[in-house]
Design an enzyme around this catalytic site. Structure first.
Site: not given
Length: 164
Positions: A123, A139
């Site tokens: 992301h 992440c």
């Protein structure tokens, strides 16, 4: 797409990892017993192309904090990334991009690409100074313009290989 069952997995957990309903997976696998799957068993995941049909692959190096986009085995671009910090390491393994969400808000920047491991993705970020560091909860963070470029290039089903 085909998923090979790993030790400890359940069909429900697989459905969550791929963001596909359990009923859709059962329907795509006639004769499967949802209560008894075996390590090594092949499970059809509906609505995702097989990664072998996609010319792109993504290779993430945690130690180098880079994401390398390859097209038919040739390096197309290398991006700097931020990855998981101590006690929140980015998972190592082979995954695929299962879906995407533009403008997810908050710390996720301008784009979210879900990996086939629940709660993990690639992301953007609202903190560009974090790129290149061990800072996330697991992440892979990218500059917003980089993750937008990546999202325009690779389709769902693209293989993602995360290595130490």
């Amino acid at each position: 797409m085909i998923h090979t069952v790993k030790a400890g997995e359940t069909l429900f957990a697989i459905s969550e990892d791929y963001r596909t309903s359990l009923s859709a997976i059962v329907a795509a696998n006639p004769g499967i017993n949802p209560n008894m799957i075996l390590v090594g068993q092949q499970i059809v995941i509906p609505n995702l192309p097989h990664p072998d049909t996609i010319p792109y692959t993504i290779h993430i190096s945690l130690v180098n904090r880079t994401l390398t986009l390859m097209n038919q085995g040739v390096v197309q671009k290398v991006y700097p990334v931020g990855v998981g910090r101590m006690l929140h390491e980015t998972p190592v393994g082979d995954f695929v991009i299962v879906n995407r969400a533009p403008n997810p808000g908050g710390p996720f920047g301008s784009m979210w690409l879900s990996l086939s491991k629940k709660s993990y993705g690639i992301h953007g970020t609202n903190d560009p100074s974090s790129i290149g560091h061990y800072v996330s909860l697991g992440c892979v963070r990218m500059y917003n313009q980089d993750v937008e470029e990546l999202a325009r290039t690779v389709p769902n089903g693209t293989a993602v290989y995360i290595r130490p």
